[in-house]
Scaffold this motif. Structure first.
Motif, PDB file in Angstrom:
ATOM      1  N   UNK A  21      42.231  54.244  62.044  1.00  0.00           N
ATOM      2  CA  UNK A  21      41.265  54.971  62.856  1.00  0.00           C
ATOM      3  C   UNK A  21      41.937  56.171  63.520  1.00  0.00           C
ATOM      4  N   UNK A  22      41.409  57.367  63.322  1.00  0.00           N
ATOM      5  CA  UNK A  22      42.011  58.539  63.984  1.00  0.00           C
ATOM      6  C   UNK A  22      41.939  58.403  65.509  1.00  0.00           C
ATOM      7  N   UNK A  23      42.939  58.924  66.179  1.00  0.00           N
ATOM      8  CA  UNK A  23      43.015  58.806  67.635  1.00  0.00           C
ATOM      9  C   UNK A  23      41.770  59.359  68.319  1.00  0.00           C
ATOM     10  N   UNK A  24      41.231  60.460  67.807  1.00  0.00           N
ATOM     11  CA  UNK A  24      40.044  61.054  68.447  1.00  0.00           C
ATOM     12  C   UNK A  24      38.851  60.108  68.376  1.00  0.00           C
ATOM     13  N   UNK A  25      38.682  59.458  67.237  1.00  0.00           N
ATOM     14  CA  UNK A  25      37.575  58.504  67.102  1.00  0.00           C
ATOM     15  C   UNK A  25      37.827  57.250  67.947  1.00  0.00           C
ATOM     16  N   UNK A  26      39.074  56.776  67.965  1.00  0.00           N
ATOM     17  CA  UNK A  26      39.429  55.631  68.801  1.00  0.00           C
ATOM     18  C   UNK A  26      39.146  55.945  70.262  1.00  0.00           C
ATOM     19  N   UNK A  27      39.562  57.119  70.713  1.00  0.00           N
ATOM     20  CA  UNK A  27      39.335  57.520  72.103  1.00  0.00           C
ATOM     21  C   UNK A  27      37.845  57.536  72.426  1.00  0.00           C
ATOM     22  N   UNK A  28      37.057  58.045  71.508  1.00  0.00           N
ATOM     23  CA  UNK A  28      35.605  58.101  71.710  1.00  0.00           C
ATOM     24  C   UNK A  28      35.016  56.692  71.816  1.00  0.00           C
ATOM     25  N   UNK A  29      35.467  55.787  70.952  1.00  0.00           N
ATOM     26  CA  UNK A  29      34.940  54.425  70.953  1.00  0.00           C
ATOM     27  C   UNK A  29      35.272  53.655  72.226  1.00  0.00           C
ATOM     28  N   UNK A  30      36.440  53.926  72.804  1.00  0.00           N
ATOM     29  CA  UNK A  30      36.852  53.168  73.996  1.00  0.00           C
ATOM     30  C   UNK A  30      36.583  53.915  75.292  1.00  0.00           C
ATOM     31  N   UNK A  31      36.099  55.160  75.190  1.00  0.00           N
ATOM     32  CA  UNK A  31      35.733  55.900  76.389  1.00  0.00           C
ATOM     33  C   UNK A  31      36.889  56.554  77.125  1.00  0.00           C
ATOM     34  N   UNK A  32      37.855  57.053  76.391  1.00  0.00           N
ATOM     35  CA  UNK A  32      39.000  57.754  76.982  1.00  0.00           C
ATOM     36  C   UNK A  32      39.141  59.134  76.366  1.00  0.00           C
ATOM     37  N   UNK A  33      39.908  59.992  77.024  1.00  0.00           N
ATOM     38  CA  UNK A  33      40.265  61.266  76.405  1.00  0.00           C
ATOM     39  C   UNK A  33      41.280  60.959  75.304  1.00  0.00           C
ATOM     40  N   UNK A  34      41.371  61.805  74.274  1.00  0.00           N
ATOM     41  CA  UNK A  34      42.349  61.550  73.210  1.00  0.00           C
ATOM     42  C   UNK A  34      43.785  61.426  73.724  1.00  0.00           C
ATOM     43  N   UNK A  35      44.180  62.253  74.697  1.00  0.00           N
ATOM     44  CA  UNK A  35      45.566  62.178  75.189  1.00  0.00           C
ATOM     45  C   UNK A  35      45.817  60.869  75.932  1.00  0.00           C
ATOM     46  N   UNK A  36      44.854  60.430  76.756  1.00  0.00           N
ATOM     47  CA  UNK A  36      45.020  59.156  77.487  1.00  0.00           C
ATOM     48  C   UNK A  36      45.043  57.981  76.516  1.00  0.00           C
ATOM     49  N   UNK A  37      44.209  58.054  75.494  1.00  0.00           N
ATOM     50  CA  UNK A  37      44.167  56.984  74.495  1.00  0.00           C
ATOM     51  C   UNK A  37      45.487  56.908  73.739  1.00  0.00           C
ATOM     52  N   UNK A  38      46.000  58.066  73.322  1.00  0.00           N
ATOM     53  CA  UNK A  38      47.266  58.101  72.592  1.00  0.00           C
ATOM     54  C   UNK A  38      48.407  57.551  73.437  1.00  0.00           C
ATOM     55  N   UNK A  39      48.441  57.893  74.720  1.00  0.00           N
ATOM     56  CA  UNK A  39      49.490  57.352  75.612  1.00  0.00           C
ATOM     57  C   UNK A  39      49.411  55.824  75.658  1.00  0.00           C
ATOM     58  N   UNK A  40      48.198  55.286  75.755  1.00  0.00           N
ATOM     59  CA  UNK A  40      48.044  53.825  75.808  1.00  0.00           C
ATOM     60  C   UNK A  40      48.489  53.174  74.494  1.00  0.00           C
ATOM     61  N   UNK A  41      48.102  53.750  73.369  1.00  0.00           N
ATOM     62  CA  UNK A  41      48.510  53.197  72.072  1.00  0.00           C
ATOM     63  C   UNK A  41      50.025  53.234  71.944  1.00  0.00           C
ATOM     64  N   UNK A  42      50.633  54.344  72.310  1.00  0.00           N
ATOM     65  CA  UNK A  42      52.093  54.451  72.224  1.00  0.00           C
ATOM     66  C   UNK A  42      52.782  53.448  73.134  1.00  0.00           C
ATOM     67  N   UNK A  43      52.218  53.197  74.313  1.00  0.00           N
ATOM     68  CA  UNK A  43      52.800  52.204  75.229  1.00  0.00           C
ATOM     69  C   UNK A  43      52.652  50.793  74.653  1.00  0.00           C
TER      70      UNK A  43
END
Length: 150
Positions: A21-43
């Motif tokens: 799943x692309x980060x932008x779509x993941x962010x949209x599905x979970x209700x986060x900005x793409x940068x915040x979502x990417x930080x969480x995934x990386x953590x």
């Protein structure tokens, strides 16, 4: 231990369904900005909660239409016997999973083979020849109405 709040749980659910799943779509599905979502995934990756990504293969398409769960009881209940058994089954392509379990037997294996004849060869010529093995019970999979392994 990793902190799994509601947003992280949503991220994990989505990625377990589709690890590509692309980060932008993941962010949209979970209700986060793409940068915040990417930080969480990386953590989550850094903490080892997300151990990796892989392709889910279809055993039938690969010519492995026979699937069975096999319980194995050992004749000797020592660490050396367990380690010897584990080393042996790690070499067998047919064994897709090996779990050390509690109960009346020591191991549960998920085995994939081309067909019943190929499984019988594996059972007789490989698993059945291991010196540690005392008991083998095969449970043939007839269907899998729910399978969430990735």
């Amino acid at each position: 231990m990793a902190k799994i709040d509601g947003l992280n749980q949503k991220i994990l659910q989505e990625l377990s369904r589709d690890g590509r799943l692309p980060n932008t779509e993941l962010a949209d599905r979970v209700g986060l900005s793409p940068s915040a979502c990417l930080r969480r995934v990386q953590e989550l990756e850094r903490q080892g909660v997300i151990k990796g990504y892989r392709a889910v293969l279809d055993p039938v398409a690969l010519g492995k239409g026979f699937v069975a769960y096999v319980t194995v009881g050992l004749s000797d209940h020592t660490t050396a016997a367990q380690e010897g058994f584990e080393r042996s089954v790690a070499l067998y392509d047919e064994v897709r999973e090996c779990h050390n379990i509690t109960g009346t037997v020591e191991y549960l294996l998920r085995v994939e083979a081309e067909d019943l004849i190929a499984y019988k060869r594996f059972h007789t010529d490989k698993l059945g020849t291991l010196p540690q093995v005392h008991q083998i019970v095969t449970h043939v999979v007839m269907g899998s109405p729910k399978d969430e392994r990735a």
